[in-house]
Write a protein that holds these residues in place. Sequence first.
Motif, PDB file in Angstrom:
ATOM      1  N   ASN A  73       0.841  -1.199   0.000  1.00 24.43           N
ATOM      2  CA  ASN A  73       0.000   0.000   0.000  1.00 24.43           C
ATOM      3  C   ASN A  73       0.874   1.246   0.000  1.00 24.43           C
ATOM      4  O   ASN A  73       0.655   2.177   0.747  1.00 24.43           O
ATOM      5  N   GLY A  74       1.903   1.258  -0.809  1.00 23.11           N
ATOM      6  CA  GLY A  74       2.855   2.366  -0.831  1.00 23.11           C
ATOM      7  C   GLY A  74       4.203   1.894  -0.352  1.00 23.11           C
ATOM      8  O   GLY A  74       4.530   0.714  -0.428  1.00 23.11           O
ATOM      9  N   ASP A  75       4.988   2.837   0.212  1.00 27.97           N
ATOM     10  CA  ASP A  75       6.358   2.470   0.601  1.00 27.97           C
ATOM     11  C   ASP A  75       6.480   2.034   2.055  1.00 27.97           C
ATOM     12  O   ASP A  75       7.572   1.740   2.534  1.00 27.97           O
ATOM     13  N   GLY A  76       5.380   2.004   2.798  1.00 25.64           N
ATOM     14  CA  GLY A  76       5.419   1.511   4.175  1.00 25.64           C
ATOM     15  C   GLY A  76       6.111   2.425   5.158  1.00 25.64           C
ATOM     16  O   GLY A  76       6.549   1.985   6.219  1.00 25.64           O
ATOM     17  N   THR A  77       6.203   3.719   4.839  1.00 26.72           N
ATOM     18  CA  THR A  77       6.875   4.682   5.721  1.00 26.72           C
ATOM     19  C   THR A  77       5.854   5.450   6.539  1.00 26.72           C
ATOM     20  O   THR A  77       4.847   5.910   6.010  1.00 26.72           O
TER      21      THR A  77
END
Length: 136
Positions: free
Chosen positions: A113-117
């Motif tokens: 779901n994106g870069d997980g940041t």
Amino acid sequence: MEHVAETPTVQAPAERFTGDVHLNMIEPSSEPSRLVTALVRFTPGARTNWHYHAQGQVLYITDGVGLVGTCDGSVVRVSAGETVRCPAGEEHWHGATDTNLMAHIALVVGDGNGDGTTWPEPVTDQQYAEALASRH
């Protein structure tokens, strides 16, 4: 094979960085790969906010001199050719020193779901000053 001749340089978002920071996306997260890679350039004094990654992060320093700090107060001084590995969930920040620019390639494995940041809050001027004083 895909040849990408150029990626545009963009100003990093002010809500995640302090100071003048520019980035070039090398590889955005796209299925089936979840690797996210960017070249990030920090001017003197510029830095990320505190943040952490669901799958960790690898930083390869390409130019200049910088700092990487963790929430336990550890600070390392980094320079070109060095690598820093930040484990999953470790809250940290990174940026240039007050007198030198710093550039790194950041590698993150996204979480689907994106870069997980996750980006909590900025590194305060006092925290940054303490990091400069304690670097080793």
